[in-house]
Design a protein around this motif. Structure first.
Motif, PDB file in Angstrom:
ATOM      1  N   ASN A 140       0.802  -1.237   0.000  1.00 20.82           N
ATOM      2  CA  ASN A 140       0.000   0.000   0.000  1.00 20.82           C
ATOM      3  C   ASN A 140       0.832   1.282   0.000  1.00 20.82           C
TER       4      ASN A 140
ATOM      5  N   THR B  67      -2.054   4.005   0.878  1.00 16.95           N
ATOM      6  CA  THR B  67      -3.437   3.658   1.178  1.00 16.95           C
ATOM      7  C   THR B  67      -3.526   3.304   2.664  1.00 16.95           C
TER       8      THR B  67
ATOM      9  N   GLU C 139      -8.769   0.288   3.673  1.00 17.15           N
ATOM     10  CA  GLU C 139      -9.779  -0.087   2.698  1.00 17.15           C
ATOM     11  C   GLU C 139     -11.042  -0.455   3.471  1.00 17.15           C
ATOM     12  N   THR C 140     -12.062   0.419   3.410  1.00 19.59           N
ATOM     13  CA  THR C 140     -13.264   0.250   4.216  1.00 19.59           C
ATOM     14  C   THR C 140     -14.460  -0.044   3.326  1.00 19.59           C
TER      15      THR C 140
ATOM     16  N   GLY D 132     -15.165   3.063   1.262  1.00 24.12           N
ATOM     17  CA  GLY D 132     -14.188   3.471   0.263  1.00 24.12           C
ATOM     18  C   GLY D 132     -12.778   3.347   0.811  1.00 24.12           C
ATOM     19  N   ASP D 133     -11.806   3.695  -0.020  1.00 25.14           N
ATOM     20  CA  ASP D 133     -10.401   3.602   0.360  1.00 25.14           C
ATOM     21  C   ASP D 133      -9.889   4.968   0.799  1.00 25.14           C
TER      22      ASP D 133
ATOM     23  N   THR E 184      -6.818   7.243   1.159  1.00 23.98           N
ATOM     24  CA  THR E 184      -5.474   7.340   0.579  1.00 23.98           C
ATOM     25  C   THR E 184      -4.869   8.710   0.847  1.00 23.98           C
TER      26      THR E 184
ATOM     27  N   GLU F 100     -11.747   7.440  -1.714  1.00 24.27           N
ATOM     28  CA  GLU F 100     -12.023   7.113  -3.107  1.00 24.27           C
ATOM     29  C   GLU F 100     -12.647   5.726  -3.237  1.00 24.27           C
ATOM     30  N   ASN F 101     -13.050   5.405  -4.470  1.00 24.99           N
ATOM     31  CA  ASN F 101     -13.754   4.149  -4.744  1.00 24.99           C
ATOM     32  C   ASN F 101     -15.024   4.031  -3.921  1.00 24.99           C
TER      33      ASN F 101
ATOM     34  N   ARG G 165     -15.223  10.094  -5.658  1.00 23.90           N
ATOM     35  CA  ARG G 165     -14.024  10.372  -4.873  1.00 23.90           C
ATOM     36  C   ARG G 165     -14.126  11.761  -4.261  1.00 23.90           C
TER      37      ARG G 165
END
Length: 342
Positions: free
Chosen positions: A179, A232, A235-236, A239-240, A242, A288-289, A298
């Motif tokens: 990451n 990063t 990761e949830t 979303g991620d 970062t 994001e994501n 995002r």
């Protein structure tokens, strides 16, 4: 001013079967034709010094064409190491100075370049090292020149002779842990001018100042360094998370090749303004994501010039007028960015 241009371009890669099919040869050619014209149409106007200036009109047209190309020999030494040698020529068409009525056109410029480099992956793909060395000969260089010999500072494009320069670039990307991606890039360039027009006065007998010894390489600092880190954090389900930080450093550079004028019939070269060494820091924190139906979103909090450094990005020396102006980069800036991909 108008331009009509047409070009045809082709490129092909051939693997001759030598060296266990690890050698590739790439050839490319481009032919360009350009027709340019300009119409100067200055309306009549009045000034407090010269009285009534009549309407002035004039037209000019030029045609340019060029055949340029490139050749690259690439050798895939291993699955992770590729070395290459490249030769290329380039071209920029000439044109007109719209600021000054009746100014002669400036010619096209050309460049001839050699480059040798290496692209490689190491450490099971967690380390990438790319580097190259290059040299080029640049002829009829198009440069902005500020001339105050007419009593006012006027900027125009001139053909500034020839330059033989060399430099190198290095890029390193590393993923030492999951990451996290760290980046480093460095660029160096060396050389000024081998040919440059002399600065001449109007007095008789005429005297001139050597242009080659007076002109300086503009727009390009000798050294530039970039450091980046991209991480990063988590990761949830939402979303991620970062983060990204970038540090850009570059040493001083000159805003113009030459500032010149004429005083009492004698040529004068005015000092070039130096754009200071600078270090600019920027950062981004993103979620994001983020899934929104079938789309992704995002949200980013960003900051630029976090150290709030005052650094010039351009300057004008008005010569005989006794004025020097500078334009500065943006101060510390914060913002929020929302992006939606669908």
């Amino acid at each position: 001013m108008s331009t009509e241009a047409a070009a045809v371009y082709g490129q092909a890669t051939w693997q001759p079967g030598w060296l266990q099919d690890r050698l590739s040869l790439t050839f490319g050619l481009r032919y360009t034709e350009e027709d340019k014209d300009i119409i100067w149409d200055y309306l009549a106007y009045s000034t407090p010094f010269a009285g009534q200036i009549p309407r002035q009109t004039q037209a000019n047209a030029e045609s340019f064409d060029n055949l340029s190309g490139n050749f690259t020999a690439a050798f895939q030494a291993t699955d992770d190491i590729n070395a290459f040698l490249r030769y290329a020529t380039g071209y920029r068409s000439g044109g007109f100075n719209g600021e000054q009525i009746g100014t002669p056109s400036f010619n096209e410029e050309t460049v001839e370049q050699w480059e040798i480099g290496l692209k490689s992956d190491w450490w099971d793909g967690r380390l990438r090292i790319n580097g190259s060395l290059y040299t080029y000969v640049w002829e009829d260089i198009q440069l902005a020149n500020t001339d105050s010999s007419g009593g006012s500072a006027t900027t125009r494009i001139i053909n500034a002779g020839e330059a033989d320069r060399w430099g190198g670039e290095l890029e390193v990307l590393a993923a030492p842990i999951d990451n996290l991606v760290l980046g480093l890039s460095y660029a160096y360039i060396h050389g000024d001018f081998d040919k440059f027009p002399d600065v001449c006065g109007t007095a008789v007998p005429q005297s001139c100042i050597d242009g080659v010894s007076s002109a300086l390489r503009p727009y390009s600092p000798s050294n530039q360094l970039n450091l980046t880190a991209d991480y990063t954090f988590a990761e949830t389900a939402y979303g991620d998370v970062t983060g990204f930080i970038r540090v850009n450093w570059q040493d001083e550079w000159y805003e113009n090749a030459l500032w010149n004028g004429v005083v009492d019939g004698q040529p004068v070269v005015y000092p070039s303004a130096v754009m200071d060494e600078r270090m600019v820091v920027g950062a981004r924190l993103s979620l994001e994501n983020i899934k929104v139906g079938d789309a992704m979103m995002r949200v980013t909090l960003f900051g630029e010039n976090l150290t709030d450094d005052d650094y010039p990005v351009y300057s004008i020396n008005f010569g005989a007028l006794g004025l020097i102006s500078e334009q500065y980069g943006a101060p510390r800036t914060w913002g929020v960015e929302l992006a939606y991909d669908y």
